[in-house]
Every structure is written in structure tokens, then in C-alpha cells.
Scaffold this motif. Structure first.
Motif, PDB file in Angstrom:
ATOM      1  N   SER A 285     -38.963 -10.939   4.610  1.00  0.00           N
ATOM      2  CA  SER A 285     -38.858 -10.413   3.259  1.00  0.00           C
ATOM      3  C   SER A 285     -37.761 -11.345   2.520  1.00  0.00           C
ATOM      4  CB  SER A 285     -38.586  -8.856   3.347  1.00  0.00           C
ATOM      5  OG  SER A 285     -37.119  -8.855   3.714  1.00  0.00           O
ATOM      6  N   ILE A 286     -37.555 -11.153   1.360  1.00  0.00           N
ATOM      7  CA  ILE A 286     -36.619 -11.901   0.404  1.00  0.00           C
ATOM      8  C   ILE A 286     -35.284 -11.251   0.692  1.00  0.00           C
ATOM      9  CG2 ILE A 286     -36.952 -10.597  -1.648  1.00  0.00           C
ATOM     10  CD1 ILE A 286     -36.861 -13.873  -2.742  1.00  0.00           C
ATOM     11  N   ARG A 287     -35.405  -9.767   1.033  1.00  0.00           N
ATOM     12  CA  ARG A 287     -34.302  -9.256   1.287  1.00  0.00           C
ATOM     13  C   ARG A 287     -33.458  -9.771   2.614  1.00  0.00           C
ATOM     14  NH1 ARG A 287     -34.542  -3.093   1.695  1.00  0.00           N
ATOM     15  NH2 ARG A 287     -34.784  -3.323  -0.525  1.00  0.00           N
ATOM     16  N   LEU A 288     -34.165  -9.990   3.732  1.00  0.00           N
ATOM     17  CA  LEU A 288     -33.792 -10.706   4.863  1.00  0.00           C
ATOM     18  C   LEU A 288     -33.269 -11.904   4.684  1.00  0.00           C
ATOM     19  CD1 LEU A 288     -33.473 -10.311   7.894  1.00  0.00           C
ATOM     20  CD2 LEU A 288     -35.818 -10.886   8.190  1.00  0.00           C
ATOM     21  N   THR A 289     -33.977 -12.983   3.937  1.00  0.00           N
ATOM     22  CA  THR A 289     -33.492 -14.191   3.935  1.00  0.00           C
ATOM     23  C   THR A 289     -32.344 -14.237   2.830  1.00  0.00           C
ATOM     24  OG1 THR A 289     -36.082 -14.718   3.461  1.00  0.00           O
ATOM     25  CG2 THR A 289     -34.452 -16.286   2.665  1.00  0.00           C
ATOM     26  N   VAL A 290     -32.052 -13.395   2.056  1.00  0.00           N
ATOM     27  CA  VAL A 290     -30.885 -13.452   1.274  1.00  0.00           C
ATOM     28  C   VAL A 290     -29.910 -12.901   2.240  1.00  0.00           C
ATOM     29  CG1 VAL A 290     -29.772 -12.238  -0.507  1.00  0.00           C
ATOM     30  CG2 VAL A 290     -31.866 -13.129  -0.840  1.00  0.00           C
ATOM     31  N   VAL A 291     -29.719 -11.867   3.032  1.00  0.00           N
ATOM     32  CA  VAL A 291     -29.041 -11.335   3.880  1.00  0.00           C
ATOM     33  C   VAL A 291     -28.632 -12.572   4.973  1.00  0.00           C
ATOM     34  CG1 VAL A 291     -28.381  -9.750   5.709  1.00  0.00           C
ATOM     35  CG2 VAL A 291     -29.371  -9.198   3.646  1.00  0.00           C
ATOM     36  N   VAL A 292     -29.613 -13.468   5.385  1.00  0.00           N
ATOM     37  CA  VAL A 292     -29.280 -14.464   6.603  1.00  0.00           C
ATOM     38  C   VAL A 292     -28.278 -15.400   5.706  1.00  0.00           C
ATOM     39  CG1 VAL A 292     -30.445 -16.135   7.994  1.00  0.00           C
ATOM     40  CG2 VAL A 292     -31.186 -13.730   8.002  1.00  0.00           C
ATOM     41  N   PHE A 293     -28.858 -16.068   4.479  1.00  0.00           N
ATOM     42  CA  PHE A 293     -28.314 -16.930   4.101  1.00  0.00           C
ATOM     43  C   PHE A 293     -26.701 -16.329   3.677  1.00  0.00           C
ATOM     44  CE2 PHE A 293     -32.444 -19.117   2.901  1.00  0.00           C
ATOM     45  CZ  PHE A 293     -32.109 -20.219   3.741  1.00  0.00           C
ATOM     46  N   PHE A 294     -26.689 -15.406   3.029  1.00  0.00           N
ATOM     47  CA  PHE A 294     -25.297 -14.609   2.839  1.00  0.00           C
ATOM     48  C   PHE A 294     -24.375 -14.684   4.069  1.00  0.00           C
ATOM     49  CE2 PHE A 294     -22.321 -11.183   2.320  1.00  0.00           C
ATOM     50  CZ  PHE A 294     -21.567 -11.548   1.139  1.00  0.00           C
ATOM     51  N   LEU A 295     -25.119 -14.455   5.315  1.00  0.00           N
ATOM     52  CA  LEU A 295     -24.268 -14.310   6.667  1.00  0.00           C
ATOM     53  C   LEU A 295     -23.875 -15.789   6.831  1.00  0.00           C
ATOM     54  CD1 LEU A 295     -26.031 -11.512   8.561  1.00  0.00           C
ATOM     55  CD2 LEU A 295     -23.775 -11.416   7.542  1.00  0.00           C
ATOM     56  N   LEU A 296     -24.929 -16.732   6.807  1.00  0.00           N
ATOM     57  CA  LEU A 296     -24.560 -17.898   7.094  1.00  0.00           C
ATOM     58  C   LEU A 296     -23.493 -18.758   6.053  1.00  0.00           C
ATOM     59  CD1 LEU A 296     -27.982 -19.420   7.990  1.00  0.00           C
ATOM     60  CD2 LEU A 296     -26.148 -19.143   9.707  1.00  0.00           C
ATOM     61  N   ALA A 297     -23.556 -18.313   4.897  1.00  0.00           N
ATOM     62  CA  ALA A 297     -22.591 -18.855   4.122  1.00  0.00           C
ATOM     63  C   ALA A 297     -21.067 -18.395   4.403  1.00  0.00           C
ATOM     64  CB  ALA A 297     -23.100 -18.907   2.592  1.00  0.00           C
ATOM     65  N   THR A 298     -21.157 -17.115   4.623  1.00  0.00           N
ATOM     66  CA  THR A 298     -19.870 -16.474   4.630  1.00  0.00           C
ATOM     67  C   THR A 298     -19.318 -16.964   6.098  1.00  0.00           C
ATOM     68  OG1 THR A 298     -20.789 -14.342   3.732  1.00  0.00           O
ATOM     69  CG2 THR A 298     -18.854 -14.268   5.092  1.00  0.00           C
ATOM     70  N   SER A 299     -19.956 -17.120   7.217  1.00  0.00           N
ATOM     71  CA  SER A 299     -19.554 -17.498   8.314  1.00  0.00           C
ATOM     72  C   SER A 299     -19.056 -18.927   8.219  1.00  0.00           C
ATOM     73  CB  SER A 299     -20.569 -17.650   9.456  1.00  0.00           C
ATOM     74  OG  SER A 299     -20.938 -16.265   9.547  1.00  0.00           O
ATOM     75  N   LEU A 300     -19.894 -19.894   7.327  1.00  0.00           N
ATOM     76  CA  LEU A 300     -19.444 -21.274   7.406  1.00  0.00           C
ATOM     77  C   LEU A 300     -17.904 -21.342   6.624  1.00  0.00           C
ATOM     78  CD1 LEU A 300     -20.187 -24.088   7.633  1.00  0.00           C
ATOM     79  CD2 LEU A 300     -21.506 -24.029   5.405  1.00  0.00           C
ATOM     80  N   THR A 301     -18.067 -20.414   5.418  1.00  0.00           N
ATOM     81  CA  THR A 301     -16.886 -20.641   4.415  1.00  0.00           C
ATOM     82  C   THR A 301     -15.614 -19.964   5.397  1.00  0.00           C
ATOM     83  OG1 THR A 301     -18.273 -20.058   2.474  1.00  0.00           O
ATOM     84  CG2 THR A 301     -15.769 -19.450   2.530  1.00  0.00           C
ATOM     85  N   ALA A 302     -15.809 -18.900   6.244  1.00  0.00           N
ATOM     86  CA  ALA A 302     -14.874 -18.593   7.134  1.00  0.00           C
ATOM     87  C   ALA A 302     -14.502 -19.497   8.063  1.00  0.00           C
ATOM     88  CB  ALA A 302     -15.023 -17.170   7.652  1.00  0.00           C
ATOM     89  N   ALA A 303     -15.352 -20.481   8.696  1.00  0.00           N
ATOM     90  CA  ALA A 303     -14.864 -21.207   9.789  1.00  0.00           C
ATOM     91  C   ALA A 303     -14.229 -22.363   8.905  1.00  0.00           C
ATOM     92  CB  ALA A 303     -16.215 -21.733  10.381  1.00  0.00           C
ATOM     93  N   ILE A 304     -14.662 -22.726   7.913  1.00  0.00           N
ATOM     94  CA  ILE A 304     -13.741 -23.876   7.042  1.00  0.00           C
ATOM     95  C   ILE A 304     -12.551 -23.419   6.846  1.00  0.00           C
ATOM     96  CG2 ILE A 304     -13.904 -25.193   4.910  1.00  0.00           C
ATOM     97  CD1 ILE A 304     -17.043 -25.433   5.400  1.00  0.00           C
ATOM     98  N   ALA A 305     -12.332 -22.205   6.179  1.00  0.00           N
ATOM     99  CA  ALA A 305     -11.221 -21.647   5.850  1.00  0.00           C
ATOM    100  C   ALA A 305      -9.988 -21.693   6.985  1.00  0.00           C
ATOM    101  CB  ALA A 305     -11.270 -20.470   5.063  1.00  0.00           C
ATOM    102  N   ILE A 306     -10.608 -21.051   8.064  1.00  0.00           N
ATOM    103  CA  ILE A 306      -9.862 -20.914   9.315  1.00  0.00           C
ATOM    104  C   ILE A 306      -9.402 -22.513  10.016  1.00  0.00           C
ATOM    105  CG2 ILE A 306      -9.753 -20.280  11.984  1.00  0.00           C
ATOM    106  CD1 ILE A 306     -11.578 -17.941  10.817  1.00  0.00           C
ATOM    107  N   GLY A 307     -10.236 -23.158   9.856  1.00  0.00           N
ATOM    108  CA  GLY A 307     -10.020 -24.807  10.215  1.00  0.00           C
ATOM    109  C   GLY A 307      -8.752 -25.177   9.514  1.00  0.00           C
ATOM    110  N   LEU A 308      -9.162 -25.099   8.263  1.00  0.00           N
ATOM    111  CA  LEU A 308      -8.092 -25.558   7.114  1.00  0.00           C
ATOM    112  C   LEU A 308      -6.889 -25.103   7.244  1.00  0.00           C
ATOM    113  CD1 LEU A 308     -10.222 -26.287   3.903  1.00  0.00           C
ATOM    114  CD2 LEU A 308      -9.216 -27.916   5.564  1.00  0.00           C
ATOM    115  N   GLN A 309      -6.683 -23.580   7.346  1.00  0.00           N
ATOM    116  CA  GLN A 309      -5.464 -22.968   7.670  1.00  0.00           C
ATOM    117  C   GLN A 309      -4.675 -23.288   9.145  1.00  0.00           C
ATOM    118  OE1 GLN A 309      -3.879 -20.637   5.877  1.00  0.00           O
ATOM    119  NE2 GLN A 309      -2.252 -20.650   7.440  1.00  0.00           N
TER     120      GLN A 309
END
Length: 183
Positions: A11-35
Motif C-alpha cells: 500500500s502507499i501507506r507502507l511505502t511512505v512509512v518505509v521511506f520515512f524510516l529509511l530517510a530518518t535513519s540515514l539522516t540520524a546516522a549522518i548527523a551522529i557521524g558528523l557529530q
């Protein structure tokens, strides 16, 4: 007949949630790495600045101590009283006074052109000196003197209290000649 293929439906809802989780995880990983990277860099820079400041302070202190020592040695070298070998009481008073004001000095000594030697050791400066010279706890100063006697060169050790009262004198023959020292 063949079975109809089952399609994986999302469903589109599942796709959005997965992409949101991936984007959030990637952003958090980059932020933690830069910090982490910038935190480490800042810590190294601060440590380097602190060590640089400490080394500058130590260098300045050593330079000040060196200048003070040079001034004291110049004043002692220019003191006409030190030319008189018989003025040992004055030498003792002068040397102990200098070492009381400068407790980092182990001792002050004077070598003469005839090979005789006079030294005052600050026994409170070094536990090793106390052990080496077999000084007692009540001994504060040690006067070591090398003088010419009929039997040859004789070294004497005079153990003195803080008020310059003599506790013990010990003598021995020696081959020490102040002229052989690389002054």
C-alpha cells in the motif's frame, strides 16, 4: 492451467512509512557521524591548545628560573668574599642563605685553583642525598671540603643542623682534585 501469479501488493501507506524510516535513519546516522567527527576534531584542537599553553608556561618558567640562577651565580662569582679561603663561616652563611631562598638547589660549591673544594649540600632537597651521605633526620646541611694535608688530599664531611650547629665531622683521604673537574 497455470496458477495466477500472486503479486506482492504494497500500500502507499507502507511505502511512505518505509521511506520515512529509511530517510530518518540515514539522516540520524549522518548527523551522529558528523557529530562524532567534529567532536573528535574539537577535542584534539582543545587538547593541543591546552598542551601548547602548558608547554609555553613551562618554558617561560624554566627561562625565568634559568635567568634567576644565572643572576645568582653571577652575584656569587663577583663576591670578593669567596676569594678568601679562610672565610668559611661567611661562605657557609652565604651559601645556606641562597639555598633557603631557592629550595630547588641541591648544593653550591666552590673549586679553587689549588685543587681544594668547598661545597654546601641542602639535605632537605633530596632523600637520595641523605641516604648517600648517611645523614640523620636532624641534619639540614652538609659541608664537604677537600683540603691539602700532609698526608695528601683529605675530604671532610660536616653535618649541620638548621641553625648551623655541628653534629658530626667525618674525614677520609681522597684523590679528588677540583682542577680535574670539567667546570
Amino acid at each position: 492451467m497455470s496458477k495466477p501469479e500472486k503479486r506482492l501488493r504494497t500500500s502507499i501507506r507502507l511505502t511512505v512509512v518505509v521511506f520515512f524510516l529509511l530517510a530518518t535513519s540515514l539522516t540520524a546516522a549522518i548527523a551522529i557521524g558528523l557529530q562524532y567527527y567534529f567532536g573528535q576534531k574539537m577535542a584534539r584542537e582543545n587538547a593541543q591548545a591546552l598542551y601548547g599553553s602548558a608547554s609555553d608556561n613551562i618554558a617561560a618558567r624554566l627561562a625565568d628560573d634559568g635567568q634567576a640562577n644565572a643572576n645568582i651565580m653571577t652575584l656569587l662569582a663577583q663576591n670578593p668574599l669567596l676569594l678568601d679561603a679562610a672565610a668559611q663561616a661567611e661562605h657557609l652563611s652565604l651559601f645556606t642563605s641562597v639555598m633557603e631562598r631557592n629550595p630547588i638547589y641541591y648544593g653550591i660549591y666552590l673549586g679553587r685553583a689549588d685543587g681544594t673544594f668547598y661545597e654546601v649540600v641542602n639535605l632537605d632537597n633530596s632523600v637520595y642525598a641523605r641516604e648517600m651521605y648517611r645523614a640523620l633526620p636532624q641534619d639540614r646541611w652538609l659541608v664537604i671540603e677537600v683540603a691539602r694535608q700532609q698526608a695528601g688530599l683529605e675530604r671532610s664531611f660536616r653535618y649541620l643542623s638548621s641553625n648551623l650547629t655541628e653534629r658530626l665531622i667525618r674525614t677520609e683521604l681522597t684523590d679528588f682534585d677540583a682542577r680535574s673537574r670539567p667546570w
